[in-house]
Design an enzyme around this catalytic site. Structure first.
Site, PDB file in Angstrom:
ATOM      1  N   ASP A   1      -4.738   1.534  10.909  1.00 54.98           N
ATOM      2  CA  ASP A   1      -6.146   1.289  11.228  1.00 54.98           C
ATOM      3  C   ASP A   1      -6.210   0.819  12.690  1.00 54.98           C
ATOM      4  OD1 ASP A   1      -8.823   0.570  11.175  1.00 54.98           O
ATOM      5  OD2 ASP A   1      -8.570  -1.089   9.786  1.00 54.98           O
TER       6      ASP A   1
ATOM      7  N   GLY B   1       0.763  -1.251   0.000  1.00 56.84           N
ATOM      8  CA  GLY B   1       0.000   0.000   0.000  1.00 56.84           C
ATOM      9  C   GLY B   1       0.786   1.288   0.000  1.00 56.84           C
TER      10      GLY B   1
ATOM     11  N   LYS C   1      -6.421   6.182  11.026  1.00 57.85           N
ATOM     12  CA  LYS C   1      -7.774   5.998  11.576  1.00 57.85           C
ATOM     13  C   LYS C   1      -7.660   5.928  13.094  1.00 57.85           C
ATOM     14  CE  LYS C   1      -9.724   3.173   7.860  1.00 57.85           C
ATOM     15  NZ  LYS C   1     -10.230   1.807   7.564  1.00 57.85           N
TER      16      LYS C   1
ATOM     17  N   PHE D   1     -13.995   2.650   5.323  1.00 56.36           N
ATOM     18  CA  PHE D   1     -13.061   1.994   4.418  1.00 56.36           C
ATOM     19  C   PHE D   1     -12.683   2.915   3.255  1.00 56.36           C
ATOM     20  CE2 PHE D   1     -11.538  -0.932   1.206  1.00 56.36           C
ATOM     21  CZ  PHE D   1     -10.641  -1.664   1.972  1.00 56.36           C
TER      22      PHE D   1
ATOM     23  N   ARG E   1      -5.625   0.630  -6.145  1.00 59.55           N
ATOM     24  CA  ARG E   1      -4.376   1.214  -5.642  1.00 59.55           C
ATOM     25  C   ARG E   1      -3.876   2.358  -6.531  1.00 59.55           C
ATOM     26  NH1 ARG E   1      -2.454  -2.071  -1.531  1.00 59.55           N
ATOM     27  NH2 ARG E   1      -2.664  -4.310  -1.777  1.00 59.55           N
TER      28      ARG E   1
ATOM     29  N   GLU F   1       3.994   4.017   6.006  1.00 60.95           N
ATOM     30  CA  GLU F   1       2.755   3.238   5.872  1.00 60.95           C
ATOM     31  C   GLU F   1       1.710   4.015   5.084  1.00 60.95           C
ATOM     32  OE1 GLU F   1       1.220   0.663   5.872  1.00 60.95           O
ATOM     33  OE2 GLU F   1       1.583  -0.686   7.547  1.00 60.95           O
ATOM     34  N   ASP F   2       0.826   3.288   4.416  1.00 59.40           N
ATOM     35  CA  ASP F   2      -0.287   3.945   3.730  1.00 59.40           C
ATOM     36  C   ASP F   2      -1.389   4.312   4.715  1.00 59.40           C
ATOM     37  OD1 ASP F   2      -0.856   1.276   4.272  1.00 59.40           O
ATOM     38  OD2 ASP F   2      -1.815   0.868   2.348  1.00 59.40           O
TER      39      ASP F   2
HETATM   40  P1  IMP Z   1      -3.975  -2.376  10.878  1.00 63.17           P
HETATM   41  O1  IMP Z   1      -3.048  -3.496  11.182  1.00 63.17           O
HETATM   42  O2  IMP Z   1      -5.382  -2.652  11.331  1.00 63.17           O
HETATM   43  O3  IMP Z   1      -3.485  -1.026  11.366  1.00 63.17           O
HETATM   44  O4  IMP Z   1      -4.141  -2.300   9.315  1.00 63.17           O
HETATM   45  C1  IMP Z   1      -3.121  -1.932   8.525  1.00 63.17           C
HETATM   46  C2  IMP Z   1      -3.296  -2.446   7.123  1.00 63.17           C
HETATM   47  O5  IMP Z   1      -4.674  -2.770   6.814  1.00 63.17           O
HETATM   48  C3  IMP Z   1      -2.917  -1.362   6.170  1.00 63.17           C
HETATM   49  O6  IMP Z   1      -1.546  -1.389   5.881  1.00 63.17           O
HETATM   50  C4  IMP Z   1      -3.795  -1.653   4.970  1.00 63.17           C
HETATM   51  O7  IMP Z   1      -3.166  -2.584   4.133  1.00 63.17           O
HETATM   52  C5  IMP Z   1      -5.038  -2.281   5.548  1.00 63.17           C
HETATM   53  N1  IMP Z   1      -6.141  -1.286   5.704  1.00 63.17           N
HETATM   54  C6  IMP Z   1      -6.629  -0.768   6.847  1.00 63.17           C
HETATM   55  N2  IMP Z   1      -7.634   0.092   6.623  1.00 63.17           N
HETATM   56  C7  IMP Z   1      -7.797   0.115   5.283  1.00 63.17           C
HETATM   57  C8  IMP Z   1      -8.685   0.858   4.418  1.00 63.17           C
HETATM   58  O8  IMP Z   1      -9.550   1.669   4.813  1.00 63.17           O
HETATM   59  N3  IMP Z   1      -8.541   0.619   3.088  1.00 63.17           N
HETATM   60  C9  IMP Z   1      -7.620  -0.248   2.588  1.00 63.17           C
HETATM   61  N4  IMP Z   1      -6.758  -0.937   3.355  1.00 63.17           N
HETATM   62  C10 IMP Z   1      -6.846  -0.766   4.696  1.00 63.17           C
HETATM   63 MG    MG Z   2      -0.602  -1.691   4.105  1.00 61.76          MG
END
Ligand code: IMP
Ligand code: MG
Length: 183
Positions: free
Chosen positions: A107, A49, A135, A156, A169, A103-104
């Site tokens: 979450d 991402g 987020k 999302f 992407r 990071e992109d």
């Molecule tokens: P986390 O581990 O929950 O913080 O999620 C991180 C990963 O989940 C990111 O690097 C993304 O690949 C994916 N992700 C989380 N939220 C989104 C979203 O809203 N759209 C697309 N990918 C997401």
């Molecule tokens: Mg990612």
């Protein structure tokens, strides 16, 4: 830039324009130029991402950092699996380095927490985190990024590196899932 797009079964609407995204990234680059220039930083971009964020950011740095890529994933569809798969590609010697993770999106924070712990095991001097989107309300781990492009609501998103089922992407803007509750 179209205002609405369909990816598979889902409809998305434009949330952050390309212009605004680039402006924010350039602002982060400006801060890094002041804060990291003399620190010989090693940038680690998290695939898939962060590739567009990393590209736009790194092209606007006025020094010559090292850049590497790692891959890890925790996501399927539009919700987190809550479990991080193995890290691929952390081959660099991180000892005494100033590491900056790109990071992109953060979450739940589970992915970045996993990566930070893994990087720490290599004894770097410092670890900083830069994320295009954050987020904050979705966090389940105590993560406090040093550089944040946008704080975004707990919905999302796709585009500018972010995917829905591996698609979207390459979109230049960031789109959010349409809310049909009031439609
Ligand atoms: P986390 O581990 O929950 O913080 O999620 C991180 C990963 O989940 C990111 O690097 C993304 O690949 C994916 N992700 C989380 N939220 C989104 C979203 O809203 N759209 C697309 N990918 C997401
Ligand atoms: Mg990612």
């Amino acid at each position: 830039m179209s205002r609405e797009i369909q990816i598979k079964d889902k409809e998305f609407e434009l949330f952050i324009t390309e212009e605004k995204i680039r402006e924010r990234i350039h602002r982060i680059a400006g801060r890094m130029n002041r804060e990291l220039k003399d620190k010989n930083p090693l940038f680690i971009a998290v695939l898939n991402g962060s590739f567009l964020f990393a590209a736009e950011l790194l092209r606007h740095l006025n020094f010559l950092p090292e850049i590497s890529f790692v891959k890890l994933s925790s996501y399927r569809g539009t919700s987190s699996t809550g479990e991080v798969n193995d890290l691929i590609g952390l081959n660099e010697d991180l000892r005494a380095r100033n590491v900056v993770i790109l990071e992109d999106i953060i979450d739940t924070g589970i992915t970045i927490d996993f990566l930070i712990k893994d990087v720490k095991r290599h004894n770097p001097s410092s670890i900083k985190v830069a994320t295009l989107t954050f987020k904050k309300q979705a966090l389940v781990k105590p993560v406090d990024p040093d550089y944040i492009g946008f704080e975004v609501p707990n919905t999302f998103l796709v585009g500018f590196g972010l995917d829905y089922d591996q698609l979207g992407r390459n979109l230049n803007g960031i789109y959010k899932l349409k809310d049909h509750r009031n439609a």
